[in-house]
Design a protein around this motif. Structure first.
Motif, PDB file in Angstrom:
ATOM      1  N   LEU A   1       5.661  19.406   8.544  1.00  0.00           N
ATOM      2  CA  LEU A   1       5.735  18.178   9.336  1.00  0.00           C
ATOM      3  C   LEU A   1       6.916  18.137  10.294  1.00  0.00           C
ATOM      4  O   LEU A   1       6.957  17.290  11.177  1.00  0.00           O
ATOM      5  CB  LEU A   1       5.832  16.959   8.403  1.00  0.00           C
ATOM      6  N   GLY A   2       7.871  19.009  10.103  1.00  0.00           N
ATOM      7  CA  GLY A   2       9.145  18.887  10.805  1.00  0.00           C
ATOM      8  C   GLY A   2       9.067  18.704  12.293  1.00  0.00           C
ATOM      9  O   GLY A   2       9.599  17.739  12.856  1.00  0.00           O
ATOM     10  N   PHE A   3       8.384  19.607  13.000  1.00  0.00           N
ATOM     11  CA  PHE A   3       8.375  19.549  14.458  1.00  0.00           C
ATOM     12  C   PHE A   3       7.755  18.261  14.982  1.00  0.00           C
ATOM     13  O   PHE A   3       8.345  17.545  15.780  1.00  0.00           O
ATOM     14  CB  PHE A   3       7.640  20.756  15.031  1.00  0.00           C
ATOM     15  N   SER A   4       6.526  17.950  14.522  1.00  0.00           N
ATOM     16  CA  SER A   4       5.835  16.789  15.065  1.00  0.00           C
ATOM     17  C   SER A   4       6.536  15.488  14.740  1.00  0.00           C
ATOM     18  O   SER A   4       6.679  14.618  15.591  1.00  0.00           O
ATOM     19  CB  SER A   4       4.393  16.761  14.546  1.00  0.00           C
ATOM     20  N   VAL A   5       6.972  15.349  13.482  1.00  0.00           N
ATOM     21  CA  VAL A   5       7.620  14.096  13.081  1.00  0.00           C
ATOM     22  C   VAL A   5       8.945  13.903  13.815  1.00  0.00           C
ATOM     23  O   VAL A   5       9.223  12.825  14.339  1.00  0.00           O
ATOM     24  CB  VAL A   5       7.836  14.058  11.556  1.00  0.00           C
ATOM     25  N   LYS A   6       9.744  14.945  13.870  1.00  0.00           N
ATOM     26  CA  LYS A   6      11.024  14.823  14.553  1.00  0.00           C
ATOM     27  C   LYS A   6      10.830  14.493  16.023  1.00  0.00           C
ATOM     28  O   LYS A   6      11.521  13.656  16.600  1.00  0.00           O
ATOM     29  CB  LYS A   6      11.817  16.118  14.403  1.00  0.00           C
ATOM     30  N   GLU A   7       9.866  15.168  16.644  1.00  0.00           N
ATOM     31  CA  GLU A   7       9.604  14.935  18.054  1.00  0.00           C
ATOM     32  C   GLU A   7       9.174  13.507  18.320  1.00  0.00           C
ATOM     33  O   GLU A   7       9.682  12.847  19.237  1.00  0.00           O
ATOM     34  CB  GLU A   7       8.531  15.900  18.549  1.00  0.00           C
ATOM     35  N   MET A   8       8.242  13.001  17.516  1.00  0.00           N
ATOM     36  CA  MET A   8       7.729  11.656  17.735  1.00  0.00           C
ATOM     37  C   MET A   8       8.761  10.582  17.415  1.00  0.00           C
ATOM     38  O   MET A   8       8.875   9.586  18.108  1.00  0.00           O
ATOM     39  CB  MET A   8       6.465  11.433  16.882  1.00  0.00           C
ATOM     40  N   LEU A   9       9.526  10.788  16.346  1.00  0.00           N
ATOM     41  CA  LEU A   9      10.528   9.797  15.984  1.00  0.00           C
ATOM     42  C   LEU A   9      11.664   9.732  17.005  1.00  0.00           C
ATOM     43  O   LEU A   9      12.320   8.709  17.147  1.00  0.00           O
ATOM     44  CB  LEU A   9      11.096  10.110  14.601  1.00  0.00           C
TER      45      LEU A   9
ATOM     46  N   LEU B   1       0.839  -1.195   0.000  1.00  0.00           N
ATOM     47  CA  LEU B   1       0.000   0.000   0.000  1.00  0.00           C
ATOM     48  C   LEU B   1       0.874   1.245   0.000  1.00  0.00           C
ATOM     49  O   LEU B   1       0.573   2.239  -0.675  1.00  0.00           O
ATOM     50  CB  LEU B   1      -0.910   0.008   1.236  1.00  0.00           C
ATOM     51  N   ARG B   2       1.947   1.181   0.760  1.00  0.00           N
ATOM     52  CA  ARG B   2       2.889   2.311   0.838  1.00  0.00           C
ATOM     53  C   ARG B   2       3.452   2.641  -0.542  1.00  0.00           C
ATOM     54  O   ARG B   2       3.568   3.813  -0.914  1.00  0.00           O
ATOM     55  CB  ARG B   2       4.011   1.952   1.814  1.00  0.00           C
ATOM     56  N   ASP B   3       3.780   1.611  -1.298  1.00  0.00           N
ATOM     57  CA  ASP B   3       4.343   1.818  -2.641  1.00  0.00           C
ATOM     58  C   ASP B   3       3.339   2.510  -3.564  1.00  0.00           C
ATOM     59  O   ASP B   3       3.693   3.409  -4.329  1.00  0.00           O
ATOM     60  CB  ASP B   3       4.773   0.483  -3.257  1.00  0.00           C
ATOM     61  N   VAL B   4       2.087   2.054  -3.495  1.00  0.00           N
ATOM     62  CA  VAL B   4       1.060   2.622  -4.371  1.00  0.00           C
ATOM     63  C   VAL B   4       0.838   4.091  -4.049  1.00  0.00           C
ATOM     64  O   VAL B   4       0.758   4.941  -4.948  1.00  0.00           O
ATOM     65  CB  VAL B   4      -0.257   1.832  -4.249  1.00  0.00           C
ATOM     66  N   ILE B   5       0.730   4.405  -2.764  1.00  0.00           N
ATOM     67  CA  ILE B   5       0.528   5.800  -2.358  1.00  0.00           C
ATOM     68  C   ILE B   5       1.699   6.659  -2.819  1.00  0.00           C
ATOM     69  O   ILE B   5       1.524   7.793  -3.284  1.00  0.00           O
ATOM     70  CB  ILE B   5       0.352   5.901  -0.831  1.00  0.00           C
ATOM     71  N   SER B   6       2.903   6.110  -2.729  1.00  0.00           N
ATOM     72  CA  SER B   6       4.098   6.855  -3.130  1.00  0.00           C
ATOM     73  C   SER B   6       4.110   7.184  -4.611  1.00  0.00           C
ATOM     74  O   SER B   6       4.778   8.133  -5.036  1.00  0.00           O
ATOM     75  CB  SER B   6       5.356   6.052  -2.772  1.00  0.00           C
ATOM     76  N   CYS B   7       3.379   6.398  -5.411  1.00  0.00           N
ATOM     77  CA  CYS B   7       3.333   6.641  -6.851  1.00  0.00           C
ATOM     78  C   CYS B   7       2.669   7.979  -7.169  1.00  0.00           C
ATOM     79  O   CYS B   7       2.950   8.593  -8.207  1.00  0.00           O
ATOM     80  CB  CYS B   7       2.554   5.527  -7.549  1.00  0.00           C
ATOM     81  N   PHE B   8       1.760   8.432  -6.305  1.00  0.00           N
ATOM     82  CA  PHE B   8       0.940   9.585  -6.623  1.00  0.00           C
ATOM     83  C   PHE B   8       1.489  10.910  -6.106  1.00  0.00           C
ATOM     84  O   PHE B   8       0.943  11.969  -6.429  1.00  0.00           O
ATOM     85  CB  PHE B   8      -0.475   9.380  -6.067  1.00  0.00           C
ATOM     86  N   ILE B   9       2.519  10.876  -5.284  1.00  0.00           N
ATOM     87  CA  ILE B   9       2.987  12.125  -4.675  1.00  0.00           C
ATOM     88  C   ILE B   9       4.509  12.216  -4.689  1.00  0.00           C
ATOM     89  O   ILE B   9       5.207  11.221  -4.889  1.00  0.00           O
ATOM     90  CB  ILE B   9       2.514  12.248  -3.209  1.00  0.00           C
ATOM     91  N   HIS B  10       4.980  13.408  -4.468  1.00  0.00           N
ATOM     92  CA  HIS B  10       6.378  13.608  -4.129  1.00  0.00           C
ATOM     93  C   HIS B  10       6.410  14.716  -3.084  1.00  0.00           C
ATOM     94  O   HIS B  10       5.400  15.393  -2.846  1.00  0.00           O
ATOM     95  CB  HIS B  10       7.224  13.959  -5.359  1.00  0.00           C
ATOM     96  N   GLU B  11       7.530  14.896  -2.424  1.00  0.00           N
ATOM     97  CA  GLU B  11       7.616  15.883  -1.356  1.00  0.00           C
ATOM     98  C   GLU B  11       8.195  17.185  -1.889  1.00  0.00           C
ATOM     99  O   GLU B  11       9.346  17.216  -2.337  1.00  0.00           O
ATOM    100  CB  GLU B  11       8.493  15.347  -0.220  1.00  0.00           C
ATOM    101  N   PRO B  12       7.406  18.262  -1.868  1.00  0.00           N
ATOM    102  CA  PRO B  12       7.910  19.551  -2.349  1.00  0.00           C
ATOM    103  C   PRO B  12       9.096  20.021  -1.503  1.00  0.00           C
ATOM    104  O   PRO B  12       9.254  19.618  -0.349  1.00  0.00           O
ATOM    105  CB  PRO B  12       6.709  20.488  -2.173  1.00  0.00           C
ATOM    106  N   PRO B  13       9.945  20.862  -2.059  1.00  0.00           N
ATOM    107  CA  PRO B  13      11.096  21.383  -1.309  1.00  0.00           C
ATOM    108  C   PRO B  13      10.654  22.049   0.005  1.00  0.00           C
ATOM    109  O   PRO B  13       9.681  22.809   0.024  1.00  0.00           O
ATOM    110  CB  PRO B  13      11.707  22.408  -2.272  1.00  0.00           C
ATOM    111  N   ASN B  14      11.354  21.720   1.090  1.00  0.00           N
ATOM    112  CA  ASN B  14      11.131  22.303   2.414  1.00  0.00           C
ATOM    113  C   ASN B  14       9.777  21.949   3.031  1.00  0.00           C
ATOM    114  O   ASN B  14       9.405  22.507   4.063  1.00  0.00           O
ATOM    115  CB  ASN B  14      11.261  23.834   2.372  1.00  0.00           C
ATOM    116  N   TYR B  15       9.037  21.043   2.409  1.00  0.00           N
ATOM    117  CA  TYR B  15       7.709  20.696   2.943  1.00  0.00           C
ATOM    118  C   TYR B  15       7.821  20.067   4.326  1.00  0.00           C
ATOM    119  O   TYR B  15       7.017  20.358   5.222  1.00  0.00           O
ATOM    120  CB  TYR B  15       6.994  19.736   1.994  1.00  0.00           C
ATOM    121  N   PHE B  16       8.812  19.229   4.499  1.00  0.00           N
ATOM    122  CA  PHE B  16       8.998  18.559   5.793  1.00  0.00           C
ATOM    123  C   PHE B  16       9.160  19.587   6.912  1.00  0.00           C
ATOM    124  O   PHE B  16       8.485  19.536   7.934  1.00  0.00           O
ATOM    125  CB  PHE B  16      10.223  17.647   5.729  1.00  0.00           C
ATOM    126  N   ASP B  17      10.060  20.520   6.725  1.00  0.00           N
ATOM    127  CA  ASP B  17      10.328  21.516   7.758  1.00  0.00           C
ATOM    128  C   ASP B  17       9.150  22.461   7.969  1.00  0.00           C
ATOM    129  O   ASP B  17       8.850  22.859   9.091  1.00  0.00           O
ATOM    130  CB  ASP B  17      11.569  22.330   7.402  1.00  0.00           C
TER     131      ASP B  17
END
Length: 443
Positions: free
Chosen positions: A433-441, A414-430
């Protein structure tokens, strides 16, 4: 048996980056199409995503037993559920109110370690007869089996000894027998020792949720974009994303990888979907995982080995193959652990039960005893649309790519299929998503 060492937050992020970079390099979608899709998902609010069936998210109390959690997951035919903190029932802050998410991946880790700890306990027959104290018995489990989980740390095997002895399990005393031999003699009492006797009976969901989890608890707000959710479900390897609304105590929605695939299937007939779905998976770079990277299990191997392999490789399922050419004959998934937990008769010889025996024993969805459910497969020339249809209509989490001779040459998740439809725009993570993802990971 030592569990794989948890990766640190920075290592997890590096792994996520590596996976997504590999996929982006293999994908063969025209850049203009990819950009259009990503921009479209970025404009869609999470609040527009369909609600879970029944309109209410199924939750599990943190002080519920693991056995009760398995029953809830099985009865509602779900893979995971949020876990409420029994000590923060009146809090409206999600950080206090929820402990995380429990799923079959966490439960399988607990079961495998508990099974071997119980076996070590039986090795002595009883703590008093062996003259071993609680700390020493816990240490014995750690030394003999390499167990490092909370069970050994808590020294609970001393109680397991008492539970096994009280249950009438016959075991020779002394260190002349190994844990596997001891476990073999558990027979049907294994089910009682693990789920109906102390201390395993009292093992709560909250006691295993952090030690055995595969993914962090990262909720999103209703006004977040679907692109954020899709990135969490693909690049960042989450299987589910809770949706929260400020000021409201309960989770408003629960978006899973499976629900996203169902949503994509519902887009059939729309121009943007049809132009992609008609492309052969090979032309899209699928499968992203090569033949040599596919983790499989032979049909004559023990079912216990299949579950261990899933645990060690942090995957949700494996193809069952036969012979040196790995001809596919079935599939085993983490959800199948419920058969061992809910059908105690399977415990009678579980350490000798082969994968094929296990598949032949469980009752298929057609309610025909002894009928092995055929694996879901596709060919390299299959279209992406047909793969999505199979995943959605069969409610499965992976489809195996096979040759004309039915040899496994790849797997699409399922992860592979979802990945087919998107890419991550520049700086999108920061930016998003940056704070929450970094904190949780980094927890």
């Amino acid at each position: 048996m030592a569990r794989p060492q948890e990766m640190k937050g920075s290592e997890k992020l590096a792994s996520c980056d590596a996976y997504f970079e590999t996929i982006q390099s293999k994908k063969k979608l025209p850049p203009s199409v990819q950009e259009s899709l990503t921009s479209a998902f970025a404009r869609i609010p999470v609040s527009s995503f369909p609600q879970v069936p029944g309109g209410k998210v199924i939750e599990i109390e943190g002080d519920a037993s693991v056995a009760d959690a398995v029953k809830v997951l099985s009865e509602h035919n779900i893979m995971s559920a949020p876990v409420r903190n029994p000590d923060a029932k009146t809090s409206t802050n999600w950080r206090d109110r929820y402990l995380g998410i429990v799923d079959y991946s966490a439960i399988i880790l607990w079961v495998l370690e508990s099974a071997e700890l119980a076996a070590v306990a039986l090795l002595a027959g009883s703590a008093s007869a062996a003259g071993v104290g609680a700390g020493a018995v816990g240490a014995l489990g750690a030394l003999v089996l390499g167990v490092t989980g909370p069970a050994a740390v808590a020294g609970l095997t001393i109680a397991a000894v008492g539970a096994a002895a009280a249950g009438g399990v016959a075991a020779e005393k002394g260190a002349g027998r190994d844990a596997s031999t001891a476990a073999d003699n558990l027979g049907q009492d294994f089910y009682r020792v693990i789920l109906q006797e102390e201390p395993f009976k009292s093992t709560s969901v909250k006691s295993i949720i952090k030690s055995y989890r595969w993914a962090p608890f990262i909720p999103v707000a209703e006004d977040s974009s679907m692109l954020s959710v899709l990135l969490l479900l693909s690049k960042y390897r989450l299987r589910s994303v809770p949706v929260i609304e400020s000021g409201k105590p309960n989770i408003q929605n629960f978006i899973t990888q499976s629900a996203v695939i169902q949503g994509l299937e519902g887009c059939r007939g729309r121009d943007w979907f049809d132009c992609i779905s008609e492309i052969a998976i090979g032309e899209l770079g699928l499968p992203f995982m090569s033949r040599d990277e596919v983790i499989s299990v032979q049909s004559d191997e023990l079912i216990l080995e299949a579950f261990k392999r899933m645990r060690e490789n942090r995957i949700g399922g494996v193809p069952v193959v036969a012979g040196p050419k790995k001809k596919i004959v079935g599939n085993i998934s983490i959800r199948d652990i419920s058969h061992l937990l809910l059908k105690h008769q399977l415990f009678s010889n579980f350490r000798h039960l082969t994968v094929m025996d296990f598949m032949s024993t469980i009752i298929s969805r057609t309610q025909e005893p002894g009928k092995v459910i055929p694996p879901i497969t596709c060919k390299p020339v299959s279209t992406l649309g047909s793969v999505i249809h199979s995943l959605a209509s069969k409610s499965v989490h992976r489809i195996y790519v096979v040759s004309d001779e039915e040899e496994v040459v790849g797997v699409i998740t399922l992860r592979d299929v979802i990945s087919c439809f998107i890419h991550e725009p520049p700086n999108y993570f920061d930016d998003y998503l940056g704070f929450s993802v970094k904190e949780m990971l980094n927890e």
